[in-house]
Scaffold this motif. Sequence first.
Motif, mmCIF file in Angstrom:
data_model
loop_
_atom_site.group_PDB
_atom_site.id
_atom_site.type_symbol
_atom_site.label_atom_id
_atom_site.label_comp_id
_atom_site.label_asym_id
_atom_site.label_seq_id
_atom_site.Cartn_x
_atom_site.Cartn_y
_atom_site.Cartn_z
ATOM 1 N N ALA A 229 47.749 51.082 42.874
ATOM 2 C CA ALA A 229 47.890 52.458 42.367
ATOM 3 C C ALA A 229 46.801 53.338 42.981
ATOM 4 C CB ALA A 229 47.809 52.459 40.848
ATOM 5 N N ARG A 230 45.585 52.806 43.050
ATOM 6 C CA ARG A 230 44.476 53.598 43.635
ATOM 7 C C ARG A 230 44.728 53.893 45.109
ATOM 8 N NH1 ARG A 230 41.050 50.114 40.820
ATOM 9 N NH2 ARG A 230 40.310 49.022 42.667
ATOM 10 N N LYS A 231 45.337 52.939 45.795
ATOM 11 C CA LYS A 231 45.534 53.077 47.249
ATOM 12 C C LYS A 231 46.885 53.706 47.608
ATOM 13 C CE LYS A 231 41.783 50.885 48.696
ATOM 14 N NZ LYS A 231 40.736 51.624 49.429
ATOM 15 N N GLY A 232 47.715 53.989 46.611
ATOM 16 C CA GLY A 232 49.020 54.602 46.895
ATOM 17 C C GLY A 232 50.015 53.635 47.509
ATOM 18 N N ILE A 233 49.896 52.351 47.177
ATOM 19 C CA ILE A 233 50.823 51.333 47.704
ATOM 20 C C ILE A 233 51.842 51.005 46.608
ATOM 21 C CG2 ILE A 233 51.013 48.961 48.596
ATOM 22 C CD1 ILE A 233 48.036 49.219 49.439
ATOM 23 N N ALA A 234 53.135 51.113 46.936
ATOM 24 C CA ALA A 234 54.156 50.837 45.914
ATOM 25 C C ALA A 234 54.209 49.334 45.607
ATOM 26 C CB ALA A 234 55.513 51.323 46.399
ATOM 27 N N HIS A 235 54.380 49.024 44.333
ATOM 28 C CA HIS A 235 54.435 47.638 43.853
ATOM 29 C C HIS A 235 55.903 47.228 43.754
ATOM 30 C CE1 HIS A 235 52.762 44.720 40.493
ATOM 31 N NE2 HIS A 235 53.628 44.111 41.283
ATOM 32 N N GLN A 236 56.267 46.162 44.440
ATOM 33 C CA GLN A 236 57.638 45.656 44.346
ATOM 34 C C GLN A 236 57.592 44.200 43.886
ATOM 35 O OE1 GLN A 236 60.221 45.233 47.964
ATOM 36 N NE2 GLN A 236 61.472 46.703 46.849
ATOM 37 N N ALA A 237 58.412 43.891 42.887
ATOM 38 C CA ALA A 237 58.376 42.567 42.257
ATOM 39 C C ALA A 237 59.497 41.682 42.782
ATOM 40 C CB ALA A 237 58.534 42.720 40.751
ATOM 41 N N TYR A 238 59.125 40.517 43.348
ATOM 42 C CA TYR A 238 60.159 39.495 43.535
ATOM 43 C C TYR A 238 60.056 38.510 42.382
ATOM 44 C CZ TYR A 238 56.900 36.107 45.884
ATOM 45 O OH TYR A 238 55.875 35.245 46.196
ATOM 46 N N SER A 239 61.122 37.747 42.151
ATOM 47 C CA SER A 239 61.232 36.878 40.972
ATOM 48 C C SER A 239 60.916 37.647 39.678
ATOM 49 C CB SER A 239 60.310 35.657 41.084
ATOM 50 O OG SER A 239 60.644 34.873 42.186
ATOM 51 N N PRO A 240 61.502 38.835 39.472
ATOM 52 C CA PRO A 240 61.148 39.620 38.276
ATOM 53 C C PRO A 240 61.612 38.976 36.973
ATOM 54 C CG PRO A 240 63.011 40.633 39.401
ATOM 55 C CD PRO A 240 62.521 39.527 40.308
ATOM 56 N N LEU A 241 62.482 37.959 37.103
ATOM 57 C CA LEU A 241 62.889 37.238 35.891
ATOM 58 C C LEU A 241 62.157 35.901 35.798
ATOM 59 C CD1 LEU A 241 66.676 38.178 35.869
ATOM 60 C CD2 LEU A 241 64.879 39.021 34.353
ATOM 61 N N PRO B 152 44.407 41.723 46.320
ATOM 62 C CA PRO B 152 43.680 42.997 46.397
ATOM 63 C C PRO B 152 42.729 43.096 47.587
ATOM 64 C CG PRO B 152 43.732 42.235 44.139
ATOM 65 C CD PRO B 152 44.368 41.142 44.971
ATOM 66 N N SER B 153 41.903 42.070 47.796
ATOM 67 C CA SER B 153 40.912 42.167 48.878
ATOM 68 C C SER B 153 41.595 42.231 50.247
ATOM 69 C CB SER B 153 39.955 40.975 48.833
ATOM 70 O OG SER B 153 40.703 39.778 49.002
ATOM 71 N N GLN B 154 42.728 41.572 50.382
ATOM 72 C CA GLN B 154 43.435 41.590 51.670
ATOM 73 C C GLN B 154 44.040 42.963 51.954
ATOM 74 O OE1 GLN B 154 45.748 38.234 50.404
ATOM 75 N NE2 GLN B 154 44.700 36.847 51.820
ATOM 76 N N LEU B 155 44.486 43.636 50.912
ATOM 77 C CA LEU B 155 45.017 45.002 51.086
ATOM 78 C C LEU B 155 43.906 45.956 51.514
ATOM 79 C CD1 LEU B 155 47.283 45.439 47.920
ATOM 80 C CD2 LEU B 155 48.045 45.218 50.292
ATOM 81 N N VAL B 156 42.783 45.837 50.834
ATOM 82 C CA VAL B 156 41.662 46.732 51.130
ATOM 83 C C VAL B 156 41.209 46.512 52.572
ATOM 84 C CG1 VAL B 156 39.244 47.225 50.533
ATOM 85 C CG2 VAL B 156 40.930 46.863 48.714
ATOM 86 N N ASP B 157 41.113 45.246 52.979
ATOM 87 C CA ASP B 157 40.684 44.898 54.335
ATOM 88 C C ASP B 157 41.662 45.446 55.375
ATOM 89 O OD1 ASP B 157 39.174 43.302 56.309
ATOM 90 O OD2 ASP B 157 40.990 42.093 56.382
ATOM 91 N N LEU B 158 42.953 45.229 55.142
ATOM 92 C CA LEU B 158 43.973 45.686 56.095
ATOM 93 C C LEU B 158 43.904 47.206 56.269
ATOM 94 C CD1 LEU B 158 46.457 44.411 57.701
ATOM 95 C CD2 LEU B 158 47.868 45.348 55.881
ATOM 96 N N MET B 159 43.703 47.900 55.161
ATOM 97 C CA MET B 159 43.687 49.364 55.221
ATOM 98 C C MET B 159 42.451 49.897 55.937
ATOM 99 S SD MET B 159 45.212 50.485 51.557
ATOM 100 C CE MET B 159 45.216 52.241 51.892
ATOM 101 N N GLU B 160 41.355 49.166 55.791
ATOM 102 C CA GLU B 160 40.097 49.644 56.372
ATOM 103 C C GLU B 160 40.132 49.654 57.896
ATOM 104 O OE1 GLU B 160 37.630 50.830 54.578
ATOM 105 O OE2 GLU B 160 36.228 51.131 56.246
ATOM 106 N N PHE B 161 40.849 48.678 58.487
ATOM 107 C CA PHE B 161 40.752 48.499 59.938
ATOM 108 C C PHE B 161 42.039 48.831 60.697
ATOM 109 C CE2 PHE B 161 37.517 45.793 57.999
ATOM 110 C CZ PHE B 161 36.389 46.294 58.639
ATOM 111 N N ASN B 162 42.974 49.510 60.046
ATOM 112 C CA ASN B 162 44.210 49.880 60.727
ATOM 113 C C ASN B 162 44.535 51.341 60.467
ATOM 114 O OD1 ASN B 162 45.374 47.354 62.022
ATOM 115 N ND2 ASN B 162 44.832 46.645 59.970
#
Length: 284
Positions: free
Chosen positions: A178-190, A143-153
């Motif tokens: 969900a708050r940031k509008g970023i789609a969630h994609q699951a690897y290893s869903p099993l 989460p914190s890395q997403l917020v950081d990336l979005m703030e400065f790009n």
Amino acid sequence: MTQNATTTATLAGGIQMPLVGFGTWQITGDECTRCVKDAIAAGYRLIDTAQVYGNEEQVGAALRTCGVPREQLFVTTKIWFRHFEADKALASAHESLRKLGTDYVDLLLLHWPFGNTYAAWRVQEKLLKEGKARAIGVSNYAPSQLVDLMEFNEVAPAVNQIETHLLAQQKELAAVMARKGIAHQAYSPLGSGRAKEMFDTPAVKAAAAAHGKTPAQIALRYLVQRGISIIPKTTHAARMRENIAIFDFQLSAAEMQALAALDTGRPLIGLPQDGAKAEAAMRW
Ligand code: 1BO
């Protein structure tokens, strides 16, 4: 949500991404080409690869010979973190396009939040502007890395692909995305090596019996019903068909609640803020 085998998630810019894709991690050589062709024949339209998987050429061979036009397919690849410097990231992305035999990818991801992610993100922004990538995103970001990336790009990630399954549901991350509008994609869903552990739970067994579905279909349906796109991997054509046949039933609210309670909060690998897991990822 009404869904069928072609149900998609809408990404930034209106791009439609299939909710179910075929993952190719750990599938290499001719077997990879065969599996991707089998998956496309089974109805998959999203194919997921990465530079570090060492199979982009084999995926490319399948794309060229599968009989489905390129524009009907959704191809994802990922820039490996060892290439996260401006020149190297750009050169490696062009190398990926060459290996895949395509002029563009539908989704280009940064593979792990390590090294010079800012330089690499700006390369992704450039490739997006040039049309070499229709959408850009990240993989394994906390989460914190997403917020950081979005703030400065300038451009926000369209997708964060991360280990997600019944036993590691990434709920805090999902809320931020969900708050940031970023789609969630699951690897290893099993659940990778933890499939048996999840399939043997009363919640999965009861839902499977109630709907006449397999435990794997219940585990996958749960994610898709939460709006999470999935990229299950298998080398067996019958399993490919099983994993995509999850749009003809709906889990009840009580079943969703029982399945949500299986979360242990402990992914096997996809937790970059955990030091030991980050060290393990550095060794790939
Ligand atoms: C090192 C690969 C993790 C899943 O993409």
